[in-house]
Design a protein around this motif. Structure first.
Motif, mmCIF file in Angstrom:
data_model
loop_
_atom_site.group_PDB
_atom_site.id
_atom_site.type_symbol
_atom_site.label_atom_id
_atom_site.label_comp_id
_atom_site.label_asym_id
_atom_site.label_seq_id
_atom_site.Cartn_x
_atom_site.Cartn_y
_atom_site.Cartn_z
ATOM 1 N N LEU A 237 1.577 6.957 -0.146
ATOM 2 C CA LEU A 237 2.555 8.708 -0.668
ATOM 3 C C LEU A 237 1.967 9.329 -1.843
ATOM 4 O O LEU A 237 1.999 10.585 -2.237
ATOM 5 C CB LEU A 237 3.880 8.067 -0.994
ATOM 6 C CG LEU A 237 4.753 7.368 -0.292
ATOM 7 C CD1 LEU A 237 5.633 6.845 -0.937
ATOM 8 C CD2 LEU A 237 5.363 8.107 0.574
ATOM 9 N N THR A 238 0.912 8.522 -2.310
ATOM 10 C CA THR A 238 0.577 9.648 -3.438
ATOM 11 C C THR A 238 -0.729 10.307 -2.680
ATOM 12 O O THR A 238 -0.964 11.109 -2.816
ATOM 13 C CB THR A 238 -1.145 8.700 -4.801
ATOM 14 O OG1 THR A 238 0.294 7.576 -5.199
ATOM 15 C CG2 THR A 238 -1.539 9.326 -6.117
ATOM 16 N N VAL A 239 -1.098 9.778 -1.628
ATOM 17 C CA VAL A 239 -2.635 10.630 -1.097
ATOM 18 C C VAL A 239 -2.012 11.355 -0.519
ATOM 19 O O VAL A 239 -2.157 12.645 -1.052
ATOM 20 C CB VAL A 239 -3.192 9.350 -0.225
ATOM 21 C CG1 VAL A 239 -3.816 10.484 0.939
ATOM 22 C CG2 VAL A 239 -3.995 8.268 -0.804
ATOM 23 N N LEU A 240 -0.420 11.398 0.471
ATOM 24 C CA LEU A 240 -0.187 12.419 0.993
ATOM 25 C C LEU A 240 0.935 13.939 -0.043
ATOM 26 O O LEU A 240 0.422 14.666 0.385
ATOM 27 C CB LEU A 240 1.309 12.234 1.601
ATOM 28 C CG LEU A 240 0.757 11.457 2.353
ATOM 29 C CD1 LEU A 240 2.219 10.339 3.492
ATOM 30 C CD2 LEU A 240 -0.075 11.865 4.391
ATOM 31 N N GLY A 241 0.740 13.155 -1.055
ATOM 32 C CA GLY A 241 1.466 13.834 -2.435
ATOM 33 C C GLY A 241 0.861 15.396 -2.584
ATOM 34 O O GLY A 241 0.792 16.185 -2.495
ATOM 35 N N PRO B 98 8.241 14.474 1.413
ATOM 36 C CA PRO B 98 9.546 14.671 0.832
ATOM 37 C C PRO B 98 10.416 13.818 1.676
ATOM 38 O O PRO B 98 10.952 12.587 1.072
ATOM 39 C CB PRO B 98 9.293 15.580 -0.079
ATOM 40 C CG PRO B 98 9.084 16.788 1.058
ATOM 41 C CD PRO B 98 7.581 16.109 1.261
ATOM 42 N N VAL B 99 10.130 14.175 3.369
ATOM 43 C CA VAL B 99 10.988 13.143 4.202
ATOM 44 C C VAL B 99 10.460 12.379 3.841
ATOM 45 O O VAL B 99 11.397 11.276 3.925
ATOM 46 C CB VAL B 99 10.801 13.873 5.184
ATOM 47 C CG1 VAL B 99 11.689 13.085 6.384
ATOM 48 C CG2 VAL B 99 11.576 15.449 4.974
ATOM 49 N N VAL C 131 0.705 -1.447 0.400
ATOM 50 C CA VAL C 131 -0.005 0.030 0.052
ATOM 51 C C VAL C 131 0.723 0.695 -0.441
ATOM 52 O O VAL C 131 0.218 2.538 -0.001
ATOM 53 C CB VAL C 131 -0.838 -0.022 1.542
ATOM 54 C CG1 VAL C 131 -1.686 -1.476 1.335
ATOM 55 C CG2 VAL C 131 -0.683 0.362 2.351
ATOM 56 N N ALA C 132 2.631 1.469 0.023
ATOM 57 C CA ALA C 132 3.209 2.200 0.712
ATOM 58 C C ALA C 132 2.904 3.604 -0.897
ATOM 59 O O ALA C 132 2.558 4.328 -0.557
ATOM 60 C CB ALA C 132 4.488 2.130 0.644
#
Lengths: 246, 399
Positions: free
Chosen positions: A90-94, A130-131, A85-86
């Motif tokens: 990451l996309t959602v947080l993007g 980004p982190v 699911v990573a």
């Protein structure tokens, strides 16, 4: 961990030197200026130090908060159960990162009022992704053969994480944190709009009052803070990166 | 074959071991049963995808078996804590798996530390292990893996796997990533180390030559871990169980069998010799009377110096120093018939000169001796085949 050879620390002297030159130049230039009473209200040691301290504090607190959030989250996202699911996470947080930091601050202000906390939360929201991405990449690039060797020797999953995966991810993670911190130092000037102080106060004063010395002082100090943080980050990277790895 | 095992007592006992992966209708490993005796070096060999690595990883439960059982030294370990189990089983992988951020010494110390040994004992053990694999502890202990060559790294990998003094060692294609020269050196090294430590070793390879060279016994894997044959290298080469094994062993099986015979298995031929200090005229008489028309010159310590023929002695030299063809083709009894054949084809002279550990002359082995031995091997295989066919015939007759 002792320092390893001269090469490990070479190239780290340049940034403090540039900061010293910038500050020295600013001081000489200001000494040659006739400062009026309005300018003097801003350009004095007390005020400048306070603003710089606020600025540094905001940036560092936000960076530490980002590290405290991104590390455990990144570790979770690289565990076998969640690895699939990573990319989605990451996309959602993007999406969060696509929203400008200024917009986030204003939105938060509508709900929580003004102040340090709102500015810090906005900075965290801005640099978390980004982190986090670097943490996931950093752990992900650890050679699976090393993880298998560790498991094969009878290390527990936790031991493999602490003694193999995290140490080897340190360089990538720290590079991400350092970049986020330097960008954060710039973004933190916006904190002035939510009443959280910092060097943004001086810059905005300079613009609003049409006083070039104030504007220049604020800008140069801001650049110096960014450079100093970048240097501190580079030192931390050198000191914390595992030896024996390129 | 010298018996290198504590006969009878299996250190590892695999029973009906099966691995099914979700989404695959056929099991990757299907009801595999196999015993590995204590102190035995067992090689799993087979083409890629035959399940040999999966089987190996089920032994230390990096792959959990779907069903079946694993016994280690008489104890059922199918369901014990895998971390504790793995500290009792050394593990060597192809990529060495050395942790790059730890020194060589710290890498070797990993398992002893996991086992909670006191630090003085760990330090002593690290040095002992590095010495065992031929690395000077003082020079290598504090270096990082990437400062070592590939071969040295693989040695450290072996040292690390042995550090916790496990009874069993698993090696997954340990030499697969090294160049042929390094590989051969590491193989010899492994045999030397094994002669010293006598662990129970299971080694996976896809290289039949490696299997023949290293294995006390070889398990030839077919499709889905079907055990096509389990036997000594000589049995697998000389009496392949079925066409599959025969094909896998490949062409040149007869030549490969020569790898398995040491020179001391064939009778060395006595050969006329003389001392370098002897009278040339007497030596010429000896040459003329000899069957091969030559004599081997030895020095004062009985080490071979030169082959001398009649031509070398006409006209008669004042003394024998520097006369004749230098006798360089010497081998000790530990060399194999394959080595001997190789040397014979590459040099002149009456054959390979057999010497002892101090280089003293013991005899000569020529092509005739090698051929006689090959003929004996063939005869033996035929006898076995006839016996097997007879046994089969009587079994069928009874049924």
């Amino acid at each position: 961990m002792s320092g390893g050879g001269r090469g490990r620390w070479a190239g780290l002297a340049a940034r403090p030197l540039v900061v010293a030159l910038l500050l020295g130049g600013l001081w000489l230039w200001l000494r040659g200026q006739e400062l009026d009473s309005i300018e003097r209200r801003t350009i004095n040691a007390d005020y400048l130090l306070r603003a710089t301290r606020e600025h540094l504090w905001l940036t560092v607190v936000a960076t530490l908060a980002v590290a405290a959030l991104a590390l455990p989250l990144g570790v979770l996202l690289t565990r076998p159960a969640l690895r699939r699911v990573a990319p989605g996470v990451l996309t959602v947080l993007g999406v969060g990162q696509a929203v400008p930091a200024y917009g986030v601050m204003v939105l938060l202000t509508l709900r929580f009022g003004v102040g340090f906390r709102v500015a810090a939360v906005a900075l965290v929201a801005y640099s978390l992704l980004p982190v986090l991405r670097n943490v996931v990449t950093g752990i992900g690039q650890v050679d699976p053969a090393l993880v298998e060797a560790g498991r094969g020797m009878g290390m527990s999953r936790a031991a493999v994480l602490w003694r193999i995966e995290l140490p080897l991810a340190v360089p990538v993670v720290l590079t991400g944190l350092r970049t986020a911190m330097v960008i954060g130092a710039g973004v933190a000037t916006l904190a002035t709009f939510v009443g959280a102080g910092g060097l943004g106060d001086i810059i905005i004063n300079g613009i609003k009052l049409g006083r070039t010395p104030v504007l220049v002082t604020g800008s140069v100090l801001c650049a110096c803070v960014a450079l100093a943080l970048d240097w501190a980050g580079a030192v931390a990277e050198r000191a914390l990166s595992p030896r024996g790895v390129s | 074959m010298p018996d290198r095992t504590d006969a009878g007592r299996p250190m590892l006992r695999l029973r009906e071991l099966t691995k099914r992966y979700r989404g695959q209708d056929r099991p990757a490993v299907d009801r595999l049963s196999l015993d590995v005796a204590a102190g035995e070096l067992m090689v799993f060999v087979g083409p890629s995808g035959c399940g040999k690595t999966t089987t190996l990883k089920m032994i230390n439960r990096l792959v959990e078996p779907t069903s079946g059982s694993i016994e280690l030294d008489g104890e059922d370990v199918t369901h014990v804590d895998p971390n504790r189990l793995r500290r009792r089983i050394g593990y060597v992988i192809q990529q060495t798996g050395l942790l790059p951020h730890l020194t060589v010494g710290a890498n070797v110390a990993l398992v002893p530390r996991l086992l909670g040994w006191p630090s003085a004992r760990v330090r002593a053990r690290v040095d002992e292990m590095l010495e065992l694999v031929g690395l000077d502890p003082a020079e290598h202990r504090d270096r990082y893996p990437r400062e070592l060559s590939g071969g040295q790294q693989q040695r450290v990998g072996v040292a690390r796997a042995l550090a916790g003094d496990p009874p069993v060692l698993l090696m997954d294609e340990p030499f697969g990533a090294t160049d042929p020269l390094t590989r051969e050196r590491l193989q010899n090294e492994l045999l030397r180390v094994q002669a010293e430590v006598r662990k129970t070793i299971v080694l996976v390879t896809h290289d039949i030559d490696e299997a023949i060279k290293l294995g006390d016994r070889i398990a030839v894997f077919g499709e889905r871990s079907r055990l096509a044959q389990v036997g000594t290298p000589d049995e697998v080469l000389g009496r392949p169980a079925d066409p599959y094994v025969k094909r896998f062993v490949g062409a040149g099986a007869s030549l490969k069998r020569l790898h398995l015979v040491r020179l001391d298995a064939v009778p060395a031929r006595p050969f006329p010799t003389a001392r370098v200090t002897d009278d040339p005229a007497l030596v010429r008489d000896l040459v003329v009377r000899s069957r091969s028309g030559s004599v081997l010159l030895l020095d004062a310590a009985e080490r071979p110096v030169a082959w001398v023929a009649a031509d070398d002695l006409t006209p008669l030299p004042a003394d024998l120093a520097g006369v004749g063809l230098p006798a360089t083709a010497t081998l000790t009894a530990e060399a194999t018939l394959h080595d001997a054949l190789d040397v014979m084809l590459g040099t002149d002279g009456a054959g390979v000169i057999l010497v002892d550990g101090d280089g003293r002359f013991r005899g000569v082995v020529g092509l005739d001796e090698v051929m006689a031995h090959v003929a004996r091997l063939h005869a033996e295989s035929r006898r076995h085949d006839v016996a097997a066919a007879a046994a089969l015939g009587s079994a069928e007759g009874a049924a």
